[in-house]
Design a protein around this motif. Structure first.
Motif, mmCIF file in Angstrom:
data_model
loop_
_atom_site.group_PDB
_atom_site.id
_atom_site.type_symbol
_atom_site.label_atom_id
_atom_site.label_comp_id
_atom_site.label_asym_id
_atom_site.label_seq_id
_atom_site.Cartn_x
_atom_site.Cartn_y
_atom_site.Cartn_z
ATOM 1 N N TRP A 61 0.908 -1.214 0.107
ATOM 2 C CA TRP A 61 -0.022 0.019 -0.037
ATOM 3 C C TRP A 61 0.729 1.358 -0.001
ATOM 4 C CZ3 TRP A 61 -3.564 -1.732 4.684
ATOM 5 C CH2 TRP A 61 -4.278 -2.986 4.176
ATOM 6 N N ILE A 62 1.936 1.263 0.498
ATOM 7 C CA ILE A 62 3.094 2.270 0.431
ATOM 8 C C ILE A 62 4.260 1.649 0.253
ATOM 9 C CG2 ILE A 62 1.779 3.636 2.219
ATOM 10 C CD1 ILE A 62 3.903 2.680 4.267
ATOM 11 N N ARG A 63 5.240 2.610 -0.185
ATOM 12 C CA ARG A 63 6.791 2.616 -0.425
ATOM 13 C C ARG A 63 7.436 3.454 0.181
ATOM 14 N NH1 ARG A 63 7.813 6.471 -3.650
ATOM 15 N NH2 ARG A 63 6.329 7.262 -5.144
ATOM 16 N N SER A 64 8.404 2.941 0.637
ATOM 17 C CA SER A 64 9.443 3.979 1.459
ATOM 18 C C SER A 64 10.994 4.118 0.876
ATOM 19 C CB SER A 64 9.729 3.346 2.840
ATOM 20 O OG SER A 64 10.335 2.293 2.836
ATOM 21 N N ALA A 65 11.728 5.343 0.899
ATOM 22 C CA ALA A 65 12.962 5.377 0.442
ATOM 23 C C ALA A 65 13.561 6.247 1.252
ATOM 24 C CB ALA A 65 12.940 5.706 -1.280
ATOM 25 N N ASN A 66 14.991 6.231 1.480
ATOM 26 C CA ASN A 66 15.676 7.314 2.233
ATOM 27 C C ASN A 66 15.998 8.388 1.463
ATOM 28 O OD1 ASN A 66 15.666 5.719 4.765
ATOM 29 N ND2 ASN A 66 17.713 4.593 4.127
ATOM 30 N N LYS A 67 15.866 9.687 2.093
ATOM 31 C CA LYS A 67 16.153 10.804 1.105
ATOM 32 C C LYS A 67 16.973 11.639 2.232
ATOM 33 C CE LYS A 67 12.002 10.821 -1.786
ATOM 34 N NZ LYS A 67 11.235 11.678 -2.243
ATOM 35 N N ALA A 68 17.806 12.522 1.596
ATOM 36 C CA ALA A 68 18.676 13.384 2.372
ATOM 37 C C ALA A 68 18.213 14.791 2.223
ATOM 38 C CB ALA A 68 20.173 13.479 1.923
ATOM 39 N N VAL A 69 17.497 15.418 3.228
ATOM 40 C CA VAL A 69 17.042 16.769 3.244
ATOM 41 C C VAL A 69 17.744 17.620 4.027
ATOM 42 C CG1 VAL A 69 14.653 17.947 3.382
ATOM 43 C CG2 VAL A 69 14.766 15.718 2.549
ATOM 44 N N ASN A 70 18.164 18.737 3.567
ATOM 45 C CA ASN A 70 19.047 19.735 4.526
ATOM 46 C C ASN A 70 20.048 19.052 5.488
ATOM 47 O OD1 ASN A 70 17.722 21.752 3.684
ATOM 48 N ND2 ASN A 70 15.967 21.493 5.350
ATOM 49 N N GLY A 71 20.953 18.068 4.463
ATOM 50 C CA GLY A 71 21.990 17.206 5.343
ATOM 51 C C GLY A 71 21.506 16.103 6.253
ATOM 52 N N ARG A 72 20.059 15.776 6.324
ATOM 53 C CA ARG A 72 19.566 14.814 7.352
ATOM 54 C C ARG A 72 19.047 13.784 6.376
ATOM 55 N NH1 ARG A 72 16.258 16.593 12.644
ATOM 56 N NH2 ARG A 72 16.548 14.391 13.569
ATOM 57 N N THR A 73 19.436 12.558 6.644
ATOM 58 C CA THR A 73 18.898 11.611 6.190
ATOM 59 C C THR A 73 17.257 11.088 6.964
ATOM 60 O OG1 THR A 73 20.576 10.680 4.963
ATOM 61 C CG2 THR A 73 18.928 9.163 4.965
ATOM 62 N N ARG A 74 16.287 11.009 6.022
ATOM 63 C CA ARG A 74 15.037 10.470 6.502
ATOM 64 C C ARG A 74 14.344 9.332 5.687
ATOM 65 N NH1 ARG A 74 13.274 16.449 8.302
ATOM 66 N NH2 ARG A 74 13.702 16.204 10.523
ATOM 67 N N ARG A 75 13.488 8.606 6.197
ATOM 68 C CA ARG A 75 12.934 7.621 5.516
ATOM 69 C C ARG A 75 11.419 8.284 5.248
ATOM 70 N NH1 ARG A 75 14.562 3.267 3.800
ATOM 71 N NH2 ARG A 75 13.099 1.409 3.273
ATOM 72 N N TYR A 76 11.255 8.257 3.745
ATOM 73 C CA TYR A 76 9.951 8.888 3.473
ATOM 74 C C TYR A 76 9.076 7.810 2.934
ATOM 75 C CZ TYR A 76 11.334 13.975 3.737
ATOM 76 O OH TYR A 76 11.733 15.058 4.223
ATOM 77 N N TYR A 77 7.750 7.911 3.093
ATOM 78 C CA TYR A 77 6.731 7.125 2.707
ATOM 79 C C TYR A 77 5.807 7.782 1.671
ATOM 80 C CZ TYR A 77 8.537 4.550 6.906
ATOM 81 O OH TYR A 77 9.368 3.899 7.491
ATOM 82 N N ALA A 78 5.434 7.049 0.882
ATOM 83 C CA ALA A 78 4.446 7.478 -0.132
ATOM 84 C C ALA A 78 3.389 6.371 -0.451
ATOM 85 C CB ALA A 78 5.351 7.906 -1.381
ATOM 86 N N ILE A 79 2.343 6.638 -0.956
ATOM 87 C CA ILE A 79 1.169 5.970 -1.223
ATOM 88 C C ILE A 79 1.360 5.424 -2.610
ATOM 89 C CG2 ILE A 79 -0.487 7.511 -2.065
ATOM 90 C CD1 ILE A 79 -2.595 6.035 -0.394
ATOM 91 N N THR A 80 1.175 4.089 -2.842
ATOM 92 C CA THR A 80 0.938 3.411 -4.133
ATOM 93 C C THR A 80 -0.317 3.272 -4.804
ATOM 94 O OG1 THR A 80 0.728 1.272 -3.174
ATOM 95 C CG2 THR A 80 2.945 2.061 -3.226
ATOM 96 N N ALA A 81 -0.481 2.896 -5.948
ATOM 97 C CA ALA A 81 -1.819 2.831 -6.616
ATOM 98 C C ALA A 81 -2.780 1.674 -5.901
ATOM 99 C CB ALA A 81 -1.657 2.263 -8.116
ATOM 100 N N LYS A 82 -2.117 0.757 -5.286
ATOM 101 C CA LYS A 82 -2.738 -0.376 -4.648
ATOM 102 C C LYS A 82 -3.199 0.361 -3.270
ATOM 103 C CE LYS A 82 -2.202 -5.182 -2.586
ATOM 104 N NZ LYS A 82 -1.281 -6.219 -2.622
ATOM 105 N N GLY A 83 -2.259 1.140 -2.593
ATOM 106 C CA GLY A 83 -2.786 1.917 -1.517
ATOM 107 C C GLY A 83 -3.791 3.042 -1.597
ATOM 108 N N LEU A 84 -3.876 3.571 -2.704
ATOM 109 C CA LEU A 84 -5.006 4.476 -3.022
ATOM 110 C C LEU A 84 -6.330 3.491 -3.280
ATOM 111 C CD1 LEU A 84 -3.605 6.730 -5.849
ATOM 112 C CD2 LEU A 84 -4.140 7.337 -3.623
ATOM 113 N N ARG A 85 -6.400 2.578 -3.730
ATOM 114 C CA ARG A 85 -7.565 1.670 -3.973
ATOM 115 C C ARG A 85 -7.955 1.166 -2.507
ATOM 116 N NH1 ARG A 85 -4.430 -0.314 -8.316
ATOM 117 N NH2 ARG A 85 -3.924 -2.104 -7.268
ATOM 118 N N GLN A 86 -7.198 0.762 -1.845
ATOM 119 C CA GLN A 86 -7.099 0.464 -0.353
ATOM 120 C C GLN A 86 -7.850 1.493 0.638
ATOM 121 O OE1 GLN A 86 -7.071 -2.561 1.140
ATOM 122 N NE2 GLN A 86 -7.609 -2.058 3.081
ATOM 123 N N LEU A 87 -7.178 2.802 0.362
ATOM 124 C CA LEU A 87 -7.948 3.830 1.114
ATOM 125 C C LEU A 87 -9.097 4.218 0.787
ATOM 126 C CD1 LEU A 87 -7.628 6.403 2.917
ATOM 127 C CD2 LEU A 87 -6.633 7.448 0.712
#
Length: 111
Positions: A61-87
């Motif tokens: 339903w979601i996917r995640s990826a590490n992203k560096a923002v302002n020198g700080r790495t965080r794990r970001y989550y995003a909804i997928t097409a399957k997640g939109l259907r589930q929602l």
């Protein structure tokens, strides 16, 4: 107000997916948004949120990826097409369920 944990558990995935429908977020950002938008009613702890996120990721339903923002790495989550259907399915179920509960609560019988 302190809500029954069963009520929160039953709706927490829908709430998180709803936020992720708007934009991708990192965990603490989701916690903060849930608290703000619910007028402090939903004050999730990391130990509550991350298992929900992991389950949703395992379900696709979601996917995640590490992203560096302002020198700080965080794990970001995003909804997928399957997640939109589930929602959408969860929202429809919630509307139907809450309507049925309200009908019972507001019933004014002749007894």
């Amino acid at each position: 107000m302190n809500y029954d944990k069963g009520l929160i558990a039953g709706s927490s995935g829908m709430l998180v997916l709803s936020l992720l429908q708007e934009k991708e977020c990192y965990g603490y950002e989701l916690i903060k948004l849930l608290k703000e938008r619910s007028s402090d009613a939903f004050d999730f702890k990391e130990g509550t949120l991350y298992p929900i996120l992991h389950k949703m990721e395992n379900e696709g339903w979601i996917r995640s990826a590490n992203k560096a923002v302002n020198g700080r790495t965080r794990r970001y989550y995003a909804i997928t097409a399957k997640g939109l259907r589930q929602l959408k399915a969860q929202q429809e179920q919630w509307i139907s369920f809450s309507s049925a509960v309200n009908q019972v609560l507001s019933f004014q019988g002749n007894g």
